[in-house]
Design a protein around this motif. Sequence first.
Motif, short mmCIF file in Angstrom:
data_model
loop_
_atom_site.label_atom_id
_atom_site.label_comp_id
_atom_site.label_asym_id
_atom_site.label_seq_id
_atom_site.Cartn_x
_atom_site.Cartn_y
_atom_site.Cartn_z
N VAL A 119 -10.29 1.63 11.52
CA VAL A 119 -9.01 0.60 10.40
C VAL A 119 -8.47 0.90 10.96
N CYS A 131 -3.27 7.15 -0.77
CA CYS A 131 -4.53 6.85 -0.41
C CYS A 131 -5.36 5.82 -0.67
N ARG A 179 -6.46 14.70 0.81
CA ARG A 179 -5.02 13.42 0.44
C ARG A 179 -3.93 13.55 1.84
N TYR A 207 -6.54 18.88 -2.29
CA TYR A 207 -5.37 18.38 -1.58
C TYR A 207 -4.91 18.76 -0.07
N ARG A 212 -16.69 0.19 8.77
CA ARG A 212 -16.29 1.34 7.82
C ARG A 212 -17.45 2.18 6.86
N GLU A 213 -17.00 0.54 5.77
CA GLU A 213 -18.49 0.40 4.32
C GLU A 213 -19.54 1.34 4.95
N ILE A 214 -19.81 0.90 6.04
CA ILE A 214 -21.18 1.99 6.39
C ILE A 214 -21.72 3.06 6.30
N ARG A 252 -16.37 8.30 -1.08
CA ARG A 252 -16.43 7.84 -0.11
C ARG A 252 -15.17 8.90 0.72
N MET A 253 -13.85 8.37 0.30
CA MET A 253 -12.86 8.66 1.35
C MET A 253 -12.74 10.07 1.57
N LEU A 254 -12.29 10.53 0.58
CA LEU A 254 -11.99 11.85 0.22
C LEU A 254 -12.95 13.60 -0.72
N MET A 300 -28.17 -1.03 3.70
CA MET A 300 -26.39 -0.95 2.60
C MET A 300 -27.74 -1.85 1.36
N TYR A 305 -5.22 10.44 4.54
CA TYR A 305 -6.79 10.02 3.97
C TYR A 305 -7.51 9.03 4.36
N VAL A 306 -7.03 8.99 6.09
CA VAL A 306 -8.18 7.80 6.51
C VAL A 306 -8.79 8.26 7.34
N GLU A 334 -20.86 9.37 1.17
CA GLU A 334 -21.06 8.82 0.20
C GLU A 334 -22.23 9.58 -0.53
N PHE A 380 -13.22 -3.34 8.31
CA PHE A 380 -14.17 -2.51 7.57
C PHE A 380 -15.56 -2.33 7.06
N TRP A 381 -16.50 -3.84 7.94
CA TRP A 381 -17.82 -4.08 7.27
C TRP A 381 -17.71 -2.63 7.46
N GLY A 434 1.03 -1.54 0.03
CA GLY A 434 0.06 -0.23 0.11
C GLY A 434 1.01 1.18 0.11
N GLY A 450 1.22 2.07 5.31
CA GLY A 450 2.22 2.46 4.21
C GLY A 450 3.97 2.71 4.00
#
Lengths: 184, 375, 391, 168
Positions: free
Chosen positions: B121, A39, B74, B71, B143-145, B157-159, C1, B77-78, B151, B140-141, A36, B29
């Motif tokens: 995360v 982002c 980013r 910017y 977090r998806e919610i 989603r993320m940024l 979902m 990013y979490v 979104e 992660f599940w 990784g 990372g």
Amino acid sequence: MGLLGSDERPRDVILGTLDDLINMARSRSMWPLTFGIACCAIEMMATWDPKIDADRFGMFFRNTPRQADVMIVSGTVNKKLAKRLRRLYDQMAEPKWVISMGACANQGGPFRQGYSVVEGVDKIVPVDVYIPGCPPRPEALLQALLLLRDKIADRELRYKKPREIPADYEIMAEPGKDGRIPVL
Amino acid sequence: MSTMNLEPVPGRTDEMIVNMGPQHPATHGVLRVVLGLEGERITRAVPHIGYLHRNHEKIEEARTYPMVIPYTDRMDYVSGTQNELPFVLAIEDMLGVEVPDRARKIRTMFFELFRLASHLVWMGTAMLDLGAISPFLYTFWDREIILGIVEKTAGARMLPNYYTFGGVRRDVHPDFFKEVADLLDHLERRMVDYEHLVLESPVVHARTIGVGVLSKERAIARGVSGPVLRASGVAYDVRKAFPYDAYPDVEFEIPTSPDGDTYARFWVRFQEMYQSIRILRQLLELTPKTGPFKGKAPARIKPPAGERYRAVENSRGELGVFVISDGTDKPYRVKHRGAAFSNLQIIPDLFIGAKFSDAIAILSSLDPVFGEIDR
Amino acid sequence: MSQIPIPEDRHFRPRLFGYDPQKSRPWLERAVYSAYVFVFWLLVITTYAGVPALFGALGWDSGWGFVFMRALQVVLLFLLSAVLALLLILVLRKYLGKVQERFGPMHYGPAGGIQTIFDALKLLAKEDFVPAAADVLTFRLAPAVTFVASFAMFAVIPFASGWVLADTNVGLVYLIAVSTLSTYGVLLGGVSSGNKWALIGALRAGAQMVSYEIPLALVFLTVAVWSGTLSLSGIVDAQLGLWNFLPLALPFVLYVIASLAELKHIPFDFPEAESELIAGYNVEYSGMSFAFFFLAEFVELFLLPALIVVFFFGGWHGPLFGLEPGSLAAGALESLYFTLKTAVWVWIFLWIRATLPRYRDDQLMEFAWKAMIPLALFGLVLAAYMRLIWR
Amino acid sequence: MELRLKQERLFDEDIYTVHPEDYRALCEKLKADGFDFPRAVSGIDTGYGLRVTLHLTRLHDRAKVTVRTDVRYENPVVASVTDLWPGVEWYEREAYDMLGVRFSGHPDLRRILLEDEWELHPLLKRYDTGGYPIPGWEPKAWPDPDPWTPPPPPEPEAGEAGEGGEAS
């Protein structure tokens, strides 16, 4: 990638069938490298989460480049990382493929003009599949992995290889815009 | 000078110099740490960063003020929108823009949603570093919610690039409040499982209690902030110390632990998640369902010449920005104060003398994010 | 979902009967597992009953004929271990998927059933890489040593009464000797790779072996004292009335912990600690060499639970429904009991793998030396005392 | 000793502008005043010289100060305060990396984000975003009125070291 290391497409019927079989196995058991960068790495992890679950397609991460088949370049590659990325690519055992994930890996993304950013990872390693997006959704990465699978399984496509880049390619010596070399 | 910056000691044969990273599964990372190992014990540790240096600060000088916000996204990013807030606050201070009350509350809700997402995360990756595979998938599940809720409103989603000068870019989705309420119910149920899996696991106890102790004085002197600082017993939280947005309107506590070890950092993050849920519950009550979501900001952002430092408490600590304006529509200088950047400095303090396996646990308890560290 | 659109799986979708690979079908998964177990069972019957019967009918069951018969049985056992590894890897991935609220491999073959065959084929055709810093001979030898050491344990495993390759009266001593050897393969591989991570992994494997081998041997001794024999068939026979896990509860628990350590299995997977040592001792291995390490790992994942069943859960014992003991049908049924009991223990091991984090390596050592060895000694004395009183 | 400094109040912060030779003395005074939490060190290219800005917080009463000092391009040397606040170690390295500010007394003044072999100090205004020199860029004149006597021009050998630091 041909049968057992050769890059020639076998013309023989038996060898050709064996070649198809082996490449079918390769296409259905692509193990990406745990690498990784930025982002996109979070979205890469999200591709293996229960919602998308790329493990359905027989893909799971290997930490060591020797055992990995696919390198997913997930993020901005800068000039400091470029050498290490190329080294990781060289450490991967043949056959190997590269997916360039996200705008940064494709061409530098929003950081394109910057002094430290490599404008596209395809300057360092040969790339098979590009994914647009900043960052791409996990679904997009899954689509790219399935495209790569189809490419490996396809008789013609798998011999169409991306541009080879010599291992000693020096990203520092790459002239920038107007042919000028930046002060580094 | 060698690129390792860690030369073998002549005549010393019991020390092995190991290069960990930039590609290592536990470095979160592209961190690289050069370790001197004597058996399993770490004798020297030299961290190297910069493998994700993306010239944020230089490129932001060439962008107009609204163009800087994506910017900043980013960087960490979490935790998404949390990064936009210090820059937005600093420019609002310089412009003197009024932010409507509802916009402040919406901002705070997103801020806390991303804190939950970021800590989820962290929990998953920390447990992955300790060797447990399954918690990663569970978190992660969840977090998806959260990202699904973000979104629907923000479009990404993320940024999300959601905050703007004077409020937020667009009004929340009609389902937003109901979905957040459902999410909080769901998370409260899941937190019970997470406590069983993480905080109450005897293996986690064995791996983290008494490991990587950071004293209070050392933590302050090193400029450490966020959960790492609070786990060392310092109740410093930018949300309380320099309140911004809707934090003066809500009640919450600053969880601190006197221990300063890896387990304390785990524990503090857990308590922060409970506090986030509490803040979000209050904001669900307080936020008007309709109303303005953006104040009157000038069409062309040109702050008067001057400078401003603003900080927020993001998931990792004090995330600050120091903006210098010269009166044009582009910032003269933007300096980011990364919380993870400061927190990562304590690597040599904590690593030296620890076991190699401990180093992995310590690193995961620091929760570095390299977008913010390398910028 | 909301439902997420999943990219269409274009190439491997059989279009017969409206079959949709994206749907989870528990019955199909069970059918696939049952098919694998059935193949495994057939191979066991062929190896232990079919081949001797064939050679007996041909009159080749002495002299060189006997040697050929054993060789054929070993070849069949190799096939059997390959089937076992394919099954166990699949089961591991599917089971991890179940625990983690996802599906696991499900698109290639019915319910993902031939996924591991693809994996094996791919590894077969992958470049087998030898690093420049490696010691070539040792590097090449190490996976073979590991695999052979694990595989050799098959020789004394009784699948049913009389169904064993070598029913030697020093079976336990043989097991101690052979099971230790597989760590030598790991050590050799790690040291010869010329990689520091592999070296650390190998050293951890060595240190770990020193810790768990002694309690393991003490538990072996306890079982031998309790059963009065060193032969594995004898140990199973001695459990006819009472399975050992009741009288030998303490050694049983110690044995499970020690076999987790011997398997290099979470929570004791220090030599291959994925998040610490990248891949540990096999960091430089690729292709077929790596596949052999993998194969050895999963063969051991069958064999150590099998030994738990042999020592503590009555081996092949189970209701025979009036079948004559010693007949082919009874043997087949007994080997099925043995396989199913082992499957339960494999499942428990996978459950542990899906749940727990990893301890630190010195914590295992501390636990082994300070707790397990005294407890194992205590268990040994207790077993000897109980035997004196009751038998 | 009288410190050569200006003090002003901006929003909720006290801003001290100090002569570079008194920077260290002021920092010691602030440390004795109880400013214990180092927030950041930023390096700024002001167009006529380099500016180092130190942001500090006093945790118990949440007072914030910013200390800034200007040095000339030719002699960008500022005393390091790493021994007072170990937390500024990486920030000072970053300022050195990005702008070429030398922190005298820093224990480990190496590049941190860029590679050791690089000569670029990218945040200098004489370079554009890509790290190319901007043609015709000239430093501005030192602002008038001068808040203090600027530090003396460097000695010839010190000047050479200064040249390397600018990487022009």
